[in-house]
Enzyme design. Structure first.
Site, short mmCIF file in Angstrom:
data_model
loop_
_atom_site.label_atom_id
_atom_site.label_comp_id
_atom_site.label_asym_id
_atom_site.label_seq_id
_atom_site.Cartn_x
_atom_site.Cartn_y
_atom_site.Cartn_z
N ALA A 128 0.89 -1.17 0.17
CA ALA A 128 0.19 0.11 -0.48
C ALA A 128 0.90 1.30 -0.13
CB ALA A 128 -1.04 -0.18 1.27
N GLY A 133 0.71 -5.18 0.98
CA GLY A 133 -1.14 -5.09 -0.41
C GLY A 133 -0.64 -5.61 -1.43
N GLU A 163 -0.66 -9.17 -0.67
CA GLU A 163 -2.47 -9.22 -0.58
C GLU A 163 -3.23 -8.89 -1.07
OE1 GLU A 163 -2.05 -6.34 2.48
OE2 GLU A 163 -3.18 -7.74 4.41
N GLU A 184 3.98 -5.38 7.59
CA GLU A 184 3.65 -4.30 8.49
C GLU A 184 4.20 -4.31 9.48
OE1 GLU A 184 2.09 -6.45 6.13
OE2 GLU A 184 0.43 -5.32 4.79
N1 COA Z 1 5.05 3.27 -0.59
C1 COA Z 1 5.10 3.77 -1.63
N2 COA Z 1 5.92 4.20 -2.28
C2 COA Z 1 6.81 3.50 -2.70
C3 COA Z 1 6.51 1.96 -1.92
C4 COA Z 1 5.51 1.63 -0.68
N3 COA Z 1 4.81 0.73 -0.02
N4 COA Z 1 7.55 0.57 -2.17
C5 COA Z 1 8.37 1.67 -2.28
N5 COA Z 1 7.94 2.77 -2.86
C6 COA Z 1 8.39 3.86 -3.79
C7 COA Z 1 9.68 4.49 -2.75
O1 COA Z 1 9.60 5.60 -1.97
C8 COA Z 1 10.58 5.11 -3.82
O2 COA Z 1 9.89 6.98 -4.25
P1 COA Z 1 11.04 7.53 -4.47
O3 COA Z 1 12.19 7.39 -5.60
O4 COA Z 1 10.17 8.86 -5.20
O5 COA Z 1 12.07 7.89 -3.12
C9 COA Z 1 10.54 3.84 -5.30
O6 COA Z 1 8.89 3.58 -4.69
C10 COA Z 1 11.51 3.16 -5.57
O7 COA Z 1 11.98 2.04 -4.23
P2 COA Z 1 12.86 2.00 -3.68
O8 COA Z 1 12.87 1.66 -1.85
O9 COA Z 1 13.57 2.79 -3.85
O10 COA Z 1 13.67 0.73 -3.36
P3 COA Z 1 14.40 -0.17 -3.26
O11 COA Z 1 14.87 -0.92 -4.09
O12 COA Z 1 15.79 0.48 -2.69
O13 COA Z 1 13.97 -0.53 -1.97
C11 COA Z 1 12.23 -2.57 -1.66
C12 COA Z 1 12.47 -1.52 -2.86
C13 COA Z 1 10.86 -2.99 -2.32
C14 COA Z 1 12.27 -2.76 -0.46
C15 COA Z 1 11.36 -0.58 -0.66
O14 COA Z 1 10.41 -0.18 -1.33
C16 COA Z 1 10.43 -1.01 0.64
O15 COA Z 1 10.76 -1.62 1.59
N6 COA Z 1 9.06 -0.47 0.08
C17 COA Z 1 8.28 -0.41 1.49
C18 COA Z 1 7.62 -1.91 1.43
C19 COA Z 1 6.37 -2.14 2.62
O16 COA Z 1 6.87 -2.06 3.54
N7 COA Z 1 5.69 -2.22 1.86
C20 COA Z 1 3.93 -2.62 3.08
C21 COA Z 1 3.47 -1.62 2.90
S1 COA Z 1 1.62 -1.21 3.93
#
Ligand code: COA
Length: 260
Positions: free
Chosen positions: A66, A112, A115, A135
């Site tokens: 999400a 999400g 999910e 989460e």
């Molecule tokens: N919500 C909003 N933005 C998200 C996102 C999310 N769940 N997951 C990734 N993004 C965005 C990042 O903020 C980034 O945006 P920016 O370039 O404007 O800063 C872009 O997507 C790329 O993500 P980034 O974190 O730079 O990639 P990465 O390869 O370093 O890491 C992940 C990949 C998936 C490990 C990391 O993005 C992450 O941990 N995301 C969140 C996962 C999460 O907690 N999801 C559950 C949400 S309830």
């Protein structure tokens, strides 16, 4: 139909819906959830669509969760509403569609994202896929059905561990645990999903809808899946598809189901 955050494509009985926010790793914001609802509803109501594939654009993510930026300052009531609205519009909605939905998990499927993949009727994954419900690392719990569907798919103990550690499993472990049905390369993922879809399409879409309803019923509180099976089984006998399927078998030819 015009969309900002998703792409849809129809070909030969198959509708493919692609979440298309690669710069945000296809994170599900409110607009994307609303668009997905419309796209799934339209495909389900389209008599020509026999199977739906849901996937993410780019080679890195199915859906990274999400959109955290949208709910970071929500109140208790807003949090509860986010979960209930999302479940009704997308996650429960997809799980209960009459049209089979295959998730082609092409990279990160987190929060999400996992999910949504779990709401699909089954999943195939690319070998670079990583799945998790992180989460609790954000101080919240899965709110789009994850605490229910993950234990249903992989068992309570494994789900407890995945959710408590906020850890990710790779595609091979997801396969070993029954979270995904098949693993292949990124290049072959959509082809594999399409091949399975074409096998599904040979069968009666009316009977498949009845099977989805009976299977899901066993996981619904207050419903008896065996009773639903009896009812759905009986209803099949009144369908043109049943007449065609049994007649074709007796005439030693391939059935040509009318879909009614
Ligand atoms: N919500 C909003 N933005 C998200 C996102 C999310 N769940 N997951 C990734 N993004 C965005 C990042 O903020 C980034 O945006 P920016 O370039 O404007 O800063 C872009 O997507 C790329 O993500 P980034 O974190 O730079 O990639 P990465 O390869 O370093 O890491 C992940 C990949 C998936 C490990 C990391 O993005 C992450 O941990 N995301 C969140 C996962 C999460 O907690 N999801 C559950 C949400 S309830």
């Amino acid at each position: 139909m015009k969309f900002e955050n998703i792409l849809t494509k129809y070909n030969d009985g198959l509708t493919t819906i692609t979440i298309n926010r690669p710069s945000k790793l296809n994170a599900l914001n409110r607009d994307t959830i609303n668009e997905l609802h419309r796209a799934f509803k339209t495909a389900d109501e389209d008599r020509n669509t026999k199977v739906i594939i849901i996937t993410g654009s780019g080679d890195k993510a199915f859906v990274a969760g999400a959109d955290i930026s949208e709910f970071a300052d929500f109140s208790v009531a807003e949090g509860e509403n986010l979960a209930s609205e999302g479940q009704a519009l997308l996650f429960d909605f997809v799980a209960n569609l009459s049209t089979p939905v295959i998730a082609a998990v092409n990279g990160f499927a987190l929060g999400g994202g996992l999910e949504l993949a779990m709401s699909a009727h089954f999943r195939v994954a690319s070998d670079n896929a990583k799945m998790g419900l992180p989460e609790v690392s954000l101080g919240v719990i899965p709110g789009y059905g994850g605490t229910q569907r993950l234990p249903q798919l992989i068992g309570k103990g494994r789900a407890m561990e995945m959710i408590m550690t906020a850890g990710m499993v790779d595609a091979q472990k997801a396969f070993d645990w029954g979270l995904v049905n098949h693993v292949t390369t990124s290049e072959e993922l959509i082809g594999l999903a399409e091949k399975i879809a074409s096998k599904i399409m040979r069968n009666s879409s009316v009977a498949i809808a009845a099977a989805i309803s009976a299977i899901n019923s066993g996981f619904e509180d207050g419903e008896n899946g065996f009773d639903t099976e009896v009812t759905e089984f009986g209803k099949c006998f009144g369908t043109a598809d049943f007449k065609e399927g049994t007649t074709a078998f007796l005439e030693k030819r391939r059935a040509d189901f009318p879909g009614e």
